[in-house]
Every structure is written in C-alpha cells, then in structure tokens.
Scaffold this motif. Structure first.
Motif, PDB file in Angstrom:
ATOM      1  N   SER A  17       1.018  -1.221  -0.083  1.00  0.00           N
ATOM      2  CA  SER A  17       0.240   0.076   0.122  1.00  0.00           C
ATOM      3  C   SER A  17       1.416   1.479   0.271  1.00  0.00           C
ATOM      4  CB  SER A  17      -0.665   0.051   1.509  1.00  0.00           C
ATOM      5  OG  SER A  17      -1.620   1.121   1.961  1.00  0.00           O
ATOM      6  N   ASP A  18       0.336   2.263  -0.554  1.00  0.00           N
ATOM      7  CA  ASP A  18       0.734   3.937  -0.258  1.00  0.00           C
ATOM      8  C   ASP A  18       1.272   4.071   1.053  1.00  0.00           C
ATOM      9  OD1 ASP A  18       2.038   4.060  -3.184  1.00  0.00           O
ATOM     10  OD2 ASP A  18      -0.059   5.313  -3.497  1.00  0.00           O
ATOM     11  N   MET A  19       0.007   3.651   1.953  1.00  0.00           N
ATOM     12  CA  MET A  19       0.378   4.285   3.024  1.00  0.00           C
ATOM     13  C   MET A  19      -0.368   3.169   4.123  1.00  0.00           C
ATOM     14  SD  MET A  19      -0.249   7.673   3.177  1.00  0.00           S
ATOM     15  CE  MET A  19      -0.222   9.172   2.523  1.00  0.00           C
ATOM     16  N   PRO A  20       0.691   2.809   4.196  1.00  0.00           N
ATOM     17  CA  PRO A  20       0.149   1.328   5.026  1.00  0.00           C
ATOM     18  C   PRO A  20       0.295   1.196   6.472  1.00  0.00           C
ATOM     19  CG  PRO A  20       2.860   0.863   4.542  1.00  0.00           C
ATOM     20  CD  PRO A  20       2.546   2.248   4.009  1.00  0.00           C
ATOM     21  N   VAL A  21       0.260   2.526   7.224  1.00  0.00           N
ATOM     22  CA  VAL A  21      -0.250   2.470   8.788  1.00  0.00           C
ATOM     23  C   VAL A  21      -1.621   2.577   8.533  1.00  0.00           C
ATOM     24  CG1 VAL A  21       0.075   4.870  10.144  1.00  0.00           C
ATOM     25  CG2 VAL A  21       2.322   3.868   8.979  1.00  0.00           C
ATOM     26  N   ILE A  22      -1.674   3.831   7.228  1.00  0.00           N
ATOM     27  CA  ILE A  22      -3.962   4.152   7.441  1.00  0.00           C
ATOM     28  C   ILE A  22      -4.173   2.262   6.931  1.00  0.00           C
ATOM     29  CG2 ILE A  22      -5.096   4.622   5.761  1.00  0.00           C
ATOM     30  CD1 ILE A  22      -3.772   7.345   5.758  1.00  0.00           C
ATOM     31  N   THR A  23      -4.167   1.760   6.280  1.00  0.00           N
ATOM     32  CA  THR A  23      -3.890   0.277   6.030  1.00  0.00           C
ATOM     33  C   THR A  23      -4.322  -0.790   7.290  1.00  0.00           C
ATOM     34  OG1 THR A  23      -3.494  -0.199   3.854  1.00  0.00           O
ATOM     35  CG2 THR A  23      -4.067  -2.151   4.466  1.00  0.00           C
ATOM     36  N   ILE A  24      -2.998  -0.410   8.037  1.00  0.00           N
ATOM     37  CA  ILE A  24      -3.563  -1.519   9.519  1.00  0.00           C
ATOM     38  C   ILE A  24      -4.490  -1.249  10.186  1.00  0.00           C
ATOM     39  CG2 ILE A  24      -2.435  -1.562  11.131  1.00  0.00           C
ATOM     40  CD1 ILE A  24       0.515  -1.995   9.336  1.00  0.00           C
ATOM     41  N   ALA A  25      -4.677   0.310  10.427  1.00  0.00           N
ATOM     42  CA  ALA A  25      -5.471   0.939  11.472  1.00  0.00           C
ATOM     43  C   ALA A  25      -6.624   0.556  10.753  1.00  0.00           C
ATOM     44  CB  ALA A  25      -5.497   2.690  10.635  1.00  0.00           C
ATOM     45  N   ASN A  26      -7.110   0.759   9.549  1.00  0.00           N
ATOM     46  CA  ASN A  26      -8.103   0.128   8.641  1.00  0.00           C
ATOM     47  C   ASN A  26      -8.624  -0.874   9.173  1.00  0.00           C
ATOM     48  OD1 ASN A  26      -9.661   2.320   7.729  1.00  0.00           O
ATOM     49  ND2 ASN A  26      -8.422   2.311   5.790  1.00  0.00           N
ATOM     50  N   ASN A  27      -8.088  -2.612   9.330  1.00  0.00           N
ATOM     51  CA  ASN A  27      -7.861  -3.673   9.691  1.00  0.00           C
ATOM     52  C   ASN A  27      -8.472  -3.455  11.009  1.00  0.00           C
ATOM     53  OD1 ASN A  27      -8.061  -4.981   6.638  1.00  0.00           O
ATOM     54  ND2 ASN A  27      -5.341  -4.791   6.935  1.00  0.00           N
ATOM     55  N   SER A  29     -10.202  -1.144  13.109  1.00  0.00           N
ATOM     56  CA  SER A  29     -11.078  -0.917  13.379  1.00  0.00           C
ATOM     57  C   SER A  29     -11.276   0.085  11.670  1.00  0.00           C
ATOM     58  CB  SER A  29     -12.009  -0.878  15.092  1.00  0.00           C
ATOM     59  OG  SER A  29     -11.558   0.963  14.448  1.00  0.00           O
ATOM     60  N   HIS A  30     -13.516   0.923  11.705  1.00  0.00           N
ATOM     61  CA  HIS A  30     -13.042   1.866  11.408  1.00  0.00           C
ATOM     62  C   HIS A  30     -13.023   3.271  11.536  1.00  0.00           C
ATOM     63  CE1 HIS A  30     -14.594   3.248   7.321  1.00  0.00           C
ATOM     64  NE2 HIS A  30     -15.768   4.049   7.878  1.00  0.00           N
ATOM     65  N   PHE A  31     -13.555   2.561  12.731  1.00  0.00           N
ATOM     66  CA  PHE A  31     -13.081   4.108  13.875  1.00  0.00           C
ATOM     67  C   PHE A  31     -11.542   4.675  13.756  1.00  0.00           C
ATOM     68  CE2 PHE A  31     -12.427   6.066  18.046  1.00  0.00           C
ATOM     69  CZ  PHE A  31     -12.627   7.766  17.083  1.00  0.00           C
ATOM     70  N   PHE A  32     -10.641   3.583  13.959  1.00  0.00           N
ATOM     71  CA  PHE A  32      -9.451   3.885  14.362  1.00  0.00           C
ATOM     72  C   PHE A  32      -8.872   4.229  12.503  1.00  0.00           C
ATOM     73  CE2 PHE A  32      -5.145   2.221  15.073  1.00  0.00           C
ATOM     74  CZ  PHE A  32      -4.963   3.208  15.950  1.00  0.00           C
ATOM     75  N   GLY A  33      -9.107   3.345  11.428  1.00  0.00           N
ATOM     76  CA  GLY A  33      -9.102   4.799  10.607  1.00  0.00           C
ATOM     77  C   GLY A  33      -8.978   5.398  10.275  1.00  0.00           C
ATOM     78  N   ILE A  34      -9.813   5.899  10.250  1.00  0.00           N
ATOM     79  CA  ILE A  34     -10.396   7.019  10.189  1.00  0.00           C
ATOM     80  C   ILE A  34      -9.385   7.775  10.780  1.00  0.00           C
ATOM     81  CG2 ILE A  34     -12.913   9.104  10.290  1.00  0.00           C
ATOM     82  CD1 ILE A  34     -14.443   6.639   9.781  1.00  0.00           C
TER      83      ILE A  34
END
Length: 131
Positions: A17-27, A29-34
């Motif tokens: 992914s271009d932004m792996p931290v955001i991908t991990i955060a989305n996995n 929880s959705h709130f944590f990803g946002i």
C-alpha cells in the motif's frame, strides 16, 4: 521488529500500500482508520503550509509579489500531486539521499577546515541591532 510483526499479522498486503499505516489502522477498526487518516492528513497539511510559507517568503525577496508566488506554488503543488505518492517517493527519495550525502560531506569538510577557529557570525538583516 514490532512494526514488521504487526504489519504481517494485520494485513500481509499492507506493505504494498502507499500508506501502510492507514491500511493497518483500517483493519483494526473503521473508526481507528478514519482517525489515522485525519491525523496523517493534518500532518501533511501543516507540513505543506509551513513549507509553502517558507518558500514563498524566500522567493518574494527576489521576485516581489508574495501572493502571486503563493498561488503559483499552490498550482504547482496540485499538478505535482497528480503524479501519485508512490511515484514521487520512488523518484525523489534516491535524489534526496544523494543530496543529503553531498550536504553531509560538505558540512564535514567545512567543520574540519574551521575546527579551532573562533565562531564569528555576521549580522543578519533579519536580526535587529541592539542599541
């Protein structure tokens, strides 16, 4: 090591992914990803704002019109952002690494040349003279 393990367990495709931290955060929880996306966006925004102010200030000393320079920098930034984050990183990280290595070399040579000499600073036009 903890980051590598977390990436593998959270999502093995996060490293692609271009932004792996955001991908991990989305996995997680959705709130944590946002929330992570907002924090990253604010970080990018504050950095871009500070850099634009600095560059516009510097260019305005030579070319005048500060507001026109801000608009031109903004237009250039919008056009440049269409290239894509991963493309920008893949092209500019090696260039910036080389520039950084040359900078460190010149700084080291300058420090070696000036070692033991008194540190006399010239007065800057931005610093007010004491009365």
């Amino acid at each position: 090591i903890l980051g590598i393990v977390t990436t593998i367990y959270a999502n093995p495709y996060a490293s692609m992914s271009d932004m792996p931290v955001i991908t991990i955060a989305n996995n997680i929880s959705h709130f944590f990803g946002i929330l992570t996306e907002i924090v990253v966006w604010l970080g990018v925004f504050t950095t871009a704002t500070t850099l634009m102010y600095t560059i516009a200030n510097w260019f305005s000393e030579y070319f005048g019109n500060y507001y026109l320079i801000c608009i031109l920098i903004g237009i250039f930034s919008l056009l440049f952002s269409g290239v894509g984050f991963s493309n920008i990183i893949s092209y500019f990280y090696p260039i910036l690494g080389g520039v950084g290595a040359v900078f460190i070399l010149f700084m080291s040579l300058t420090m070696r040349k000036n070692f033991g000499k008194p540190n006399i600073k010239k007065e800057s036009k931005y610093v007010q003279k004491s009365q």
